[in-house]
Scaffold this motif. Sequence first.
Motif, mmCIF file in Angstrom:
data_model
loop_
_atom_site.group_PDB
_atom_site.id
_atom_site.type_symbol
_atom_site.label_atom_id
_atom_site.label_comp_id
_atom_site.label_asym_id
_atom_site.label_seq_id
_atom_site.Cartn_x
_atom_site.Cartn_y
_atom_site.Cartn_z
ATOM 1 N N GLN A 85 0.831 -1.204 0.000
ATOM 2 C CA GLN A 85 0.000 0.000 0.000
ATOM 3 C C GLN A 85 0.871 1.262 0.000
ATOM 4 N N GLU A 86 1.992 1.184 0.710
ATOM 5 C CA GLU A 86 2.868 2.342 0.878
ATOM 6 C C GLU A 86 3.737 2.573 -0.361
ATOM 7 N N THR A 87 4.317 1.513 -0.889
ATOM 8 C CA THR A 87 5.330 1.628 -1.944
ATOM 9 C C THR A 87 4.721 1.554 -3.337
ATOM 10 N N GLN A 88 3.577 0.891 -3.438
ATOM 11 C CA GLN A 88 2.819 0.740 -4.687
ATOM 12 C C GLN A 88 3.724 0.310 -5.846
ATOM 13 N N LYS A 89 3.694 1.022 -6.969
ATOM 14 C CA LYS A 89 4.355 0.487 -8.163
ATOM 15 C C LYS A 89 5.881 0.506 -8.084
ATOM 16 N N LYS A 90 6.411 1.210 -7.082
ATOM 17 C CA LYS A 90 7.876 1.215 -6.932
ATOM 18 C C LYS A 90 8.426 -0.193 -6.667
ATOM 19 N N ILE A 91 7.554 -1.077 -6.161
ATOM 20 C CA ILE A 91 8.011 -2.453 -5.918
ATOM 21 C C ILE A 91 8.410 -3.117 -7.242
ATOM 22 N N PHE A 92 7.675 -2.809 -8.320
ATOM 23 C CA PHE A 92 7.990 -3.430 -9.618
ATOM 24 C C PHE A 92 9.389 -3.037 -10.098
ATOM 25 N N SER A 93 9.771 -1.776 -9.869
ATOM 26 C CA SER A 93 11.106 -1.395 -10.347
ATOM 27 C C SER A 93 12.203 -1.970 -9.460
ATOM 28 N N ARG A 94 11.903 -2.109 -8.177
ATOM 29 C CA ARG A 94 12.904 -2.675 -7.278
ATOM 30 C C ARG A 94 13.016 -4.197 -7.471
ATOM 31 N N ALA A 95 11.916 -4.849 -7.775
ATOM 32 C CA ALA A 95 11.888 -6.314 -7.949
ATOM 33 C C ALA A 95 11.029 -6.641 -9.174
ATOM 34 N N PRO A 96 11.633 -6.618 -10.373
ATOM 35 C CA PRO A 96 10.880 -6.773 -11.632
ATOM 36 C C PRO A 96 10.178 -8.133 -11.760
ATOM 37 N N TYR A 97 10.599 -9.096 -10.950
ATOM 38 C CA TYR A 97 9.991 -10.433 -11.028
ATOM 39 C C TYR A 97 8.684 -10.522 -10.236
ATOM 40 N N VAL A 98 8.266 -9.417 -9.607
ATOM 41 C CA VAL A 98 6.965 -9.400 -8.910
ATOM 42 C C VAL A 98 5.851 -9.222 -9.949
ATOM 43 N N ASP A 99 4.782 -10.044 -9.851
ATOM 44 C CA ASP A 99 3.685 -9.986 -10.822
ATOM 45 C C ASP A 99 2.571 -9.050 -10.391
ATOM 46 N N SER A 156 2.563 10.510 15.912
ATOM 47 C CA SER A 156 3.469 11.185 14.970
ATOM 48 C C SER A 156 4.529 10.256 14.379
ATOM 49 N N TYR A 157 4.783 9.108 15.023
ATOM 50 C CA TYR A 157 5.819 8.178 14.547
ATOM 51 C C TYR A 157 5.266 7.120 13.592
ATOM 52 N N CYS A 158 3.943 7.035 13.456
ATOM 53 C CA CYS A 158 3.334 5.781 12.970
ATOM 54 C C CYS A 158 2.849 5.858 11.529
ATOM 55 N N ILE A 159 3.091 4.797 10.792
ATOM 56 C CA ILE A 159 2.759 4.750 9.369
ATOM 57 C C ILE A 159 1.371 4.143 9.108
ATOM 58 N N VAL A 160 0.810 3.503 10.143
ATOM 59 C CA VAL A 160 -0.443 2.755 9.940
ATOM 60 C C VAL A 160 -1.589 3.579 9.339
ATOM 61 N N PRO A 161 -1.827 4.835 9.790
ATOM 62 C CA PRO A 161 -2.922 5.599 9.170
ATOM 63 C C PRO A 161 -2.746 5.771 7.665
ATOM 64 N N TYR A 162 -1.489 5.725 7.193
ATOM 65 C CA TYR A 162 -1.236 5.893 5.760
ATOM 66 C C TYR A 162 -1.388 4.571 5.001
ATOM 67 N N THR A 163 -1.114 3.459 5.662
ATOM 68 C CA THR A 163 -1.206 2.174 4.949
ATOM 69 C C THR A 163 -2.588 1.536 5.098
ATOM 70 N N ARG A 164 -3.278 1.875 6.173
ATOM 71 C CA ARG A 164 -4.577 1.232 6.437
ATOM 72 C C ARG A 164 -5.751 2.195 6.313
ATOM 73 N N GLY A 165 -5.458 3.465 6.130
ATOM 74 C CA GLY A 165 -6.529 4.432 5.864
ATOM 75 C C GLY A 165 -7.328 4.840 7.089
ATOM 76 N N ARG A 166 -8.435 5.537 6.816
ATOM 77 C CA ARG A 166 -9.294 6.060 7.885
ATOM 78 C C ARG A 166 -9.964 4.910 8.622
ATOM 79 N N GLU A 167 -10.330 5.241 9.860
ATOM 80 C CA GLU A 167 -10.990 4.259 10.717
ATOM 81 C C GLU A 167 -12.410 3.973 10.214
ATOM 82 N N VAL A 168 -12.725 2.684 10.061
ATOM 83 C CA VAL A 168 -14.085 2.272 9.707
ATOM 84 C C VAL A 168 -14.452 1.074 10.580
ATOM 85 N N SER A 169 -15.629 1.136 11.220
ATOM 86 C CA SER A 169 -16.074 0.025 12.068
ATOM 87 C C SER A 169 -17.036 -0.872 11.302
#
Length: 434
Positions: A85-99, A156-169
């Motif tokens: 979720q965080e790195t998105q398409k950059k993973i393809f350039s770092r590891a071209p064998y990812v499908d 302020s240290y945490c990446i989770v709100p960016y990778t998991r989005g807004r809170e939904v119950s």
Amino acid sequence: MGKNVFIYTFGCQMNVHDSEKMLGVLSQGGYQNVTSPEEADLIIFNTCAIRAKAEQKFFSQLGRMKPLKRRNPNLQIAVGGCVAQETQKKIFSRAPYVDIVFGPQNINSLNQLLDQGRKLAVADNPGLAESEFDIVRDSSFRAWVAIMYGCNNYCSYCIVPYTRGREVSRPSDHIVEEIRDLHKLGYKEVTLLGQNVNSYRSDTDFPGLLEKIDATGIARVRFMTSHPRDMSRELVAALAGLPSVCEHIHLPMQSGSDRILSLMNRGYGFADYRDKIAMLRAEIPGIAVTGDIIVGFPGETDEDYQATLSAIQEIEYDGLFAFMYSKRQGTKASSLDSQVPESVKSERLNNLLKIQEQITENKNRCLENAELEILVEGPAENDPARLMGRSRANKIVSFADNGERAGEIIRIRVTRAHMHTLEGINLAINSHIV
Ligand code: SAH
Ligand code: SF4
Ligand code: F3S
């Protein structure tokens, strides 16, 4: 012919549970779960981005897939979870064998993604991802149940709100129905999952949800993680009054210094935290308290660190997870000056863990001779003649194997305490000792 899938799971319980959901989706697509990557037609990495180390572990494991892919050109490699979720398409350039790269909210469409081949699928604003398929669960007596997704807290240290989005119950009737079905299937324990379960809110709040779950008849209910700010008096009353809710709270403090807590954007000070723990202990006899600590947050002075040490000595946790602060791109704390050197962080961590070890051992020693209810899990580590299970307070207890079955609830007496485990005897079998 059926196809084989192998999943590497990194990170928190939410990811462990998401892997169970992936298996459910894929079983509809004709896949079965295998135990080694060599047998697989599809390898999935369910990734975690919480600290740099977790990300590095994933990328180095991913690198090892290259030869497998060369040997088997039909092998598909998919990357899901928080790094995806965080790195998105950059993973393809770092590891071209990812499908395929897919986010936590795209699990339901895995089969379509696989049919289409190389593909990126991440939600812009990750949110609710209700399971559309039967979940393939790892255990037949303990189950994970997601009650909410995402997080609004922006520590302020945490990446989770960016990778998991807004809170939904999730709606409470979906959750209750899922647990009712689990109970019918013979499940004994559910663990309710969310980044901040006590801010759960749909047609009811978290105490209301617990009440409904208790009424299903399921024997044990656990939940994680709770946020100290949202630990209300009503919730403590619900925990105290509902028989199925286990006597254990995981309540991360993060730091004992008010200055650092405020920089962390946690919304409480140490005095509030101490009061909430006191309230829990007063209302719920025997409750075990565990927590998380971050050392080396930017600008953490020796004095701040000492405040954390005295706080953990005062609280006396049953167990503690402690981490060195890890700078996460895009978070507020990553732009703060005065990052603490790695050597200082690791010294502070080791010193803190040493202090906590003594506390953990003392806490366990207090349980010698106690009578505990245990949910039997299976063979004990390092001793084939013994079984192990967990008490309601989540203590690991081993006992002589007298044919008890996994999923059985028994009563034991604790005979001996160790640093990380307890030893006990099954009271039904050793009734003469009672
Ligand atoms: N939602 C939960 C869990 C968050 S992740 C909660 O709020 O408690 C689990 C733990 O990882 C956190 O409690 C925190 O102690 C730690 N953590 C999170 N981000 C971190 C970072 N950037 N560096 C070091 N530890 C971190
Ligand atoms: Fe991260 Fe804070 Fe949310 Fe926990 S509550 S997931 S630490 S932002
Ligand atoms: Fe890691 Fe994502 Fe969980 S970052 S801790 S897998 S929510």
